[in-house]
Enzyme design. Structure first.
Site, PDB file in Angstrom:
ATOM      1  N   ASP A 102     -79.675 -52.383 -17.461  1.00 15.88           N
ATOM      2  CA  ASP A 102     -78.646 -51.424 -17.237  1.00 15.88           C
ATOM      3  C   ASP A 102     -78.957 -50.133 -17.668  1.00 15.88           C
ATOM      4  O   ASP A 102     -80.014 -49.750 -18.470  1.00 15.88           O
ATOM      5  CB  ASP A 102     -77.432 -51.923 -18.280  1.00 15.88           C
ATOM      6  CG  ASP A 102     -76.012 -51.280 -17.971  1.00 15.88           C
ATOM      7  OD1 ASP A 102     -75.927 -50.900 -16.768  1.00 15.88           O
ATOM      8  OD2 ASP A 102     -75.302 -51.308 -18.904  1.00 15.88           O
ATOM      9  N   TRP A 161     -78.934 -42.728 -15.864  1.00 19.20           N
ATOM     10  CA  TRP A 161     -80.447 -41.986 -16.068  1.00 19.20           C
ATOM     11  C   TRP A 161     -80.540 -40.820 -14.958  1.00 19.20           C
ATOM     12  O   TRP A 161     -80.984 -39.860 -14.884  1.00 19.20           O
ATOM     13  CB  TRP A 161     -81.503 -43.080 -15.816  1.00 19.20           C
ATOM     14  CG  TRP A 161     -82.744 -42.692 -16.060  1.00 19.20           C
ATOM     15  CD1 TRP A 161     -83.641 -42.996 -16.982  1.00 19.20           C
ATOM     16  CD2 TRP A 161     -83.815 -42.188 -14.855  1.00 19.20           C
ATOM     17  NE1 TRP A 161     -84.746 -42.321 -16.990  1.00 19.20           N
ATOM     18  CE2 TRP A 161     -85.088 -42.168 -15.411  1.00 19.20           C
ATOM     19  CE3 TRP A 161     -83.716 -42.171 -13.564  1.00 19.20           C
ATOM     20  CZ2 TRP A 161     -86.205 -41.682 -14.920  1.00 19.20           C
ATOM     21  CZ3 TRP A 161     -84.794 -41.618 -12.629  1.00 19.20           C
ATOM     22  CH2 TRP A 161     -86.032 -41.222 -13.476  1.00 19.20           C
ATOM     23  N   ARG A 185     -76.707 -41.829  -8.313  1.00 20.08           N
ATOM     24  CA  ARG A 185     -77.042 -42.721  -9.030  1.00 20.08           C
ATOM     25  C   ARG A 185     -77.950 -43.966  -8.342  1.00 20.08           C
ATOM     26  O   ARG A 185     -78.853 -44.308  -9.062  1.00 20.08           O
ATOM     27  CB  ARG A 185     -75.526 -43.850  -9.186  1.00 20.08           C
ATOM     28  CG  ARG A 185     -74.376 -43.286  -9.748  1.00 20.08           C
ATOM     29  CD  ARG A 185     -73.367 -44.052  -9.701  1.00 20.08           C
ATOM     30  NE  ARG A 185     -73.554 -45.591 -10.123  1.00 20.08           N
ATOM     31  CZ  ARG A 185     -73.471 -45.743 -11.225  1.00 20.08           C
ATOM     32  NH1 ARG A 185     -73.462 -45.014 -12.295  1.00 20.08           N
ATOM     33  NH2 ARG A 185     -73.692 -47.087 -11.601  1.00 20.08           N
ATOM     34  N   GLU A 190     -69.490 -58.775  -9.847  1.00 17.05           N
ATOM     35  CA  GLU A 190     -68.800 -57.762 -10.095  1.00 17.05           C
ATOM     36  C   GLU A 190     -69.170 -56.331  -9.437  1.00 17.05           C
ATOM     37  O   GLU A 190     -68.214 -55.414  -9.232  1.00 17.05           O
ATOM     38  CB  GLU A 190     -68.187 -57.776 -11.582  1.00 17.05           C
ATOM     39  CG  GLU A 190     -67.492 -58.598 -12.382  1.00 17.05           C
ATOM     40  CD  GLU A 190     -68.250 -60.128 -12.546  1.00 17.05           C
ATOM     41  OE1 GLU A 190     -69.467 -60.087 -12.436  1.00 17.05           O
ATOM     42  OE2 GLU A 190     -67.561 -60.827 -12.799  1.00 17.05           O
ATOM     43  N   ASN A 191     -70.271 -56.483  -9.308  1.00 12.24           N
ATOM     44  CA  ASN A 191     -70.928 -55.196  -8.596  1.00 12.24           C
ATOM     45  C   ASN A 191     -70.373 -54.793  -7.390  1.00 12.24           C
ATOM     46  O   ASN A 191     -70.672 -53.717  -6.802  1.00 12.24           O
ATOM     47  CB  ASN A 191     -72.388 -55.129  -8.417  1.00 12.24           C
ATOM     48  CG  ASN A 191     -72.841 -54.851 -10.179  1.00 12.24           C
ATOM     49  OD1 ASN A 191     -74.068 -55.563 -10.527  1.00 12.24           O
ATOM     50  ND2 ASN A 191     -72.261 -54.219 -11.153  1.00 12.24           N
ATOM     51  N   ARG A 236     -80.471 -56.266 -23.405  1.00 14.74           N
ATOM     52  CA  ARG A 236     -79.734 -55.378 -22.765  1.00 14.74           C
ATOM     53  C   ARG A 236     -80.059 -54.115 -22.998  1.00 14.74           C
ATOM     54  O   ARG A 236     -80.235 -53.576 -23.928  1.00 14.74           O
ATOM     55  CB  ARG A 236     -78.230 -55.693 -22.886  1.00 14.74           C
ATOM     56  CG  ARG A 236     -77.653 -54.698 -21.866  1.00 14.74           C
ATOM     57  CD  ARG A 236     -75.905 -55.087 -22.024  1.00 14.74           C
ATOM     58  NE  ARG A 236     -75.536 -54.038 -20.708  1.00 14.74           N
ATOM     59  CZ  ARG A 236     -74.125 -54.729 -20.098  1.00 14.74           C
ATOM     60  NH1 ARG A 236     -73.752 -55.793 -20.232  1.00 14.74           N
ATOM     61  NH2 ARG A 236     -73.784 -53.880 -18.912  1.00 14.74           N
ATOM     62  N   ARG A 274     -72.740 -55.822 -24.540  1.00 15.95           N
ATOM     63  CA  ARG A 274     -71.833 -56.910 -24.147  1.00 15.95           C
ATOM     64  C   ARG A 274     -72.884 -57.673 -23.006  1.00 15.95           C
ATOM     65  O   ARG A 274     -73.870 -57.128 -22.676  1.00 15.95           O
ATOM     66  CB  ARG A 274     -70.703 -56.514 -23.088  1.00 15.95           C
ATOM     67  CG  ARG A 274     -71.189 -55.297 -21.990  1.00 15.95           C
ATOM     68  CD  ARG A 274     -69.604 -55.101 -21.583  1.00 15.95           C
ATOM     69  NE  ARG A 274     -69.975 -53.992 -20.744  1.00 15.95           N
ATOM     70  CZ  ARG A 274     -69.847 -52.512 -20.934  1.00 15.95           C
ATOM     71  NH1 ARG A 274     -69.904 -52.282 -22.289  1.00 15.95           N
ATOM     72  NH2 ARG A 274     -70.201 -51.626 -20.027  1.00 15.95           N
ATOM     73  N   SER A 305     -71.660 -59.017 -19.944  1.00 21.50           N
ATOM     74  CA  SER A 305     -71.315 -59.141 -18.609  1.00 21.50           C
ATOM     75  C   SER A 305     -71.201 -60.283 -17.699  1.00 21.50           C
ATOM     76  O   SER A 305     -72.154 -60.085 -16.512  1.00 21.50           O
ATOM     77  CB  SER A 305     -71.812 -57.652 -17.874  1.00 21.50           C
ATOM     78  OG  SER A 305     -71.659 -56.597 -18.740  1.00 21.50           O
ATOM     79  N   GLU A 311     -80.795 -65.425 -28.834  1.00 14.82           N
ATOM     80  CA  GLU A 311     -81.056 -64.473 -29.694  1.00 14.82           C
ATOM     81  C   GLU A 311     -80.815 -63.032 -28.666  1.00 14.82           C
ATOM     82  O   GLU A 311     -81.231 -62.874 -27.645  1.00 14.82           O
ATOM     83  CB  GLU A 311     -82.352 -64.124 -30.355  1.00 14.82           C
ATOM     84  CG  GLU A 311     -82.799 -65.310 -31.222  1.00 14.82           C
ATOM     85  CD  GLU A 311     -81.689 -65.104 -32.593  1.00 14.82           C
ATOM     86  OE1 GLU A 311     -81.106 -64.044 -32.991  1.00 14.82           O
ATOM     87  OE2 GLU A 311     -81.370 -66.275 -33.041  1.00 14.82           O
TER      88      GLU A 311
HETATM   89  C1  IPE Z   1     -74.324 -55.532 -15.387  1.00 14.76           C
HETATM   90  O1  IPE Z   1     -74.242 -54.182 -15.542  1.00 14.76           O
HETATM   91  C2  IPE Z   1     -74.908 -56.418 -14.130  1.00 14.76           C
HETATM   92  C3  IPE Z   1     -76.271 -55.918 -13.797  1.00 14.76           C
HETATM   93  C4  IPE Z   1     -77.288 -55.159 -14.557  1.00 14.76           C
HETATM   94  C5  IPE Z   1     -76.827 -56.517 -12.484  1.00 14.76           C
HETATM   95  P1  IPE Z   1     -73.024 -53.420 -15.302  1.00 14.76           P
HETATM   96  O2  IPE Z   1     -73.440 -51.945 -15.368  1.00 14.76           O
HETATM   97  O3  IPE Z   1     -72.521 -53.961 -13.682  1.00 14.76           O
HETATM   98  O4  IPE Z   1     -72.227 -53.980 -16.233  1.00 14.76           O
HETATM   99  P2  IPE Z   1     -70.657 -53.511 -16.867  1.00 14.76           P
HETATM  100  O5  IPE Z   1     -69.922 -53.615 -15.590  1.00 14.76           O
HETATM  101  O6  IPE Z   1     -70.948 -51.993 -17.346  1.00 14.76           O
HETATM  102  O7  IPE Z   1     -70.565 -54.592 -17.733  1.00 14.76           O
HETATM  103  C1  IPE Z   2     -77.746 -51.289 -13.759  1.00 12.21           C
HETATM  104  O1  IPE Z   2     -77.533 -49.818 -13.890  1.00 12.21           O
HETATM  105  C2  IPE Z   2     -77.869 -51.570 -12.332  1.00 12.21           C
HETATM  106  C3  IPE Z   2     -76.790 -52.366 -11.535  1.00 12.21           C
HETATM  107  C4  IPE Z   2     -75.848 -52.762 -12.217  1.00 12.21           C
HETATM  108  C5  IPE Z   2     -76.992 -52.795 -10.393  1.00 12.21           C
HETATM  109  P1  IPE Z   2     -75.892 -49.299 -13.582  1.00 12.21           P
HETATM  110  O2  IPE Z   2     -75.960 -48.638 -12.203  1.00 12.21           O
HETATM  111  O3  IPE Z   2     -74.918 -50.124 -14.157  1.00 12.21           O
HETATM  112  O4  IPE Z   2     -76.127 -47.956 -14.511  1.00 12.21           O
HETATM  113  P2  IPE Z   2     -75.163 -47.319 -15.441  1.00 12.21           P
HETATM  114  O5  IPE Z   2     -74.515 -48.369 -16.255  1.00 12.21           O
HETATM  115  O6  IPE Z   2     -73.859 -46.782 -14.329  1.00 12.21           O
HETATM  116  O7  IPE Z   2     -75.423 -46.031 -16.223  1.00 12.21           O
HETATM  117 MG    MG Z   3     -73.963 -50.304 -15.968  1.00 16.80          MG
END
Ligand code: IPE
Ligand code: IPE
Ligand code: MG
Length: 268
Positions: free
Chosen positions: A39, A44, A52, A86-87, A207, A213, A215, A226
């Site tokens: 995550d 970043w 992004r 959810e993505n 994580r 969390r 997720s 753990e």
């Molecule tokens: C969890 O990250 C899913 C992946 C790393 C692929 P998210 O960034 O989507 O999680 P939430 O929605 O913030 O919990």
């Molecule tokens: C994790 O990074 C990658 C995926 C969920 C695919 P994010 O894209 O969730 O990055 P943040 O949480 O928005 O910084």
């Molecule tokens: Mg994220």
């Protein structure tokens, strides 16, 4: 010139630090399976004034380093949460870019996976991926199928609740067809009905990005896992960060409901 020398010495000291860190890992007490929620890619990129997707692209190097470090240590399974169900709710251009990145990366990494004797596998609702992503994935899984050092699982279009629901359907089918009685439904059967029945529960879940969390990741399998939360954003995650998580894990007492005294006496 001075800059070159400095950079070189920095790399050298980083290498030394890594060496020291890796030396403190107890190789006899390694987790068999490490699961990672990668995550922080978006943040970043945003910190650098970039889109992004720039973060997602840079996260690939962290995947390489983590997989290599895990294989070198002798970890048998790692599962990387690459795309959650959810993505799909993200902006379409980001979803498209992530899918494209998957296709390109899976294809370009086949050789490295083979060189490192790593087998690529996947969990998740793969039927919901585009034919192009599925084809690339199938090809890479096929071409690495004989590798034995470590299994690298990608969780794609994955959700823990979906996986449990899917397992329940498989079990219900068997009951319906008369091949299974209610008495035969137990935790072992449910575990074996998950997407990858041979994948042991992760002992350690990492994580990144300072979010606390899980997720919807490996909900059934992480009942006694753990948890290690790293403040690092995923594109900054390097080998030493994995070592740090493993060392932290090795200092924990896994009690599984027992008392600390019971655990100590058992060891003694
Ligand atoms: C969890 O990250 C899913 C992946 C790393 C692929 P998210 O960034 O989507 O999680 P939430 O929605 O913030 O919990
Ligand atoms: C994790 O990074 C990658 C995926 C969920 C695919 P994010 O894209 O969730 O990055 P943040 O949480 O928005 O910084
Ligand atoms: Mg994220």
């Amino acid at each position: 010139m001075a800059l070159v020398v400095n950079l070189k010495s920095l790399n050298l000291s980083e290498m030394m630090e890594n060496k020291n860190l890796i030396d403190t890992i107890d190789k006899t007490k390694l987790p068999k399976h490490i699961a990672i929620i990668m995550d922080g890619n978006g943040r970043w990129a945003q910190q650098r004034g970039e889109q992004r997707v720039f973060g997602h692209n840079n996260g690939v190097q962290s995947v390489r380093e983590t997989a290599e470090a895990a294989a070198e240590l002798g970890i048998k399974f790692i599962t990387l949460y690459a795309f959650s169900t959810e993505n799909w709710n993200r902006p379409q251009d980001e979803v498209d870019a992530l899918m494209q990145l998957l296709v390109v990366t899976i294809n370009s990494e086949i050789k490295t996976l083979n060189d490192n004797n790593i087998r690529l596998r996947a969990i998740g609702n793969l039927k919901g991926l585009s034919p192009q992503v599925r084809a690339e994935l199938e090809e890479a899984m096929g071409e690495t199928a004989e590798n034995t050092r470590m299994d690298l699982f990608l969780a794609l279009n994955y959700s823990g609740r979906w996986e449990i629901t899917d397992a329940m359907k498989k079990i219900a089918e068997q009951v319906k067809s008369g091949n299974l009685t209610l008495d035969q439904i137990n935790e072992k059967l449910i575990s074996e009905s998950m997407n990858a029945p041979d994948l042991p529960d992760p002992e350690l879940l990492i994580r990144t990005s300072g979010e606390y969390r899980t997720s919807n990741f490996l909900m059934w399998q992480t009942a006694y896992t753990e948890l290690f939360f790293s403040p690092k954003l995923w594109p900054d995650f390097r080998k030493e960060d994995l070592y740090e998580a493993i060392i932290d894990f090795q200092h924990r007492e896994r009690r599984f409901g027992k008392t600390s005294e019971q655990i100590i006496n058992c060891k003694g």
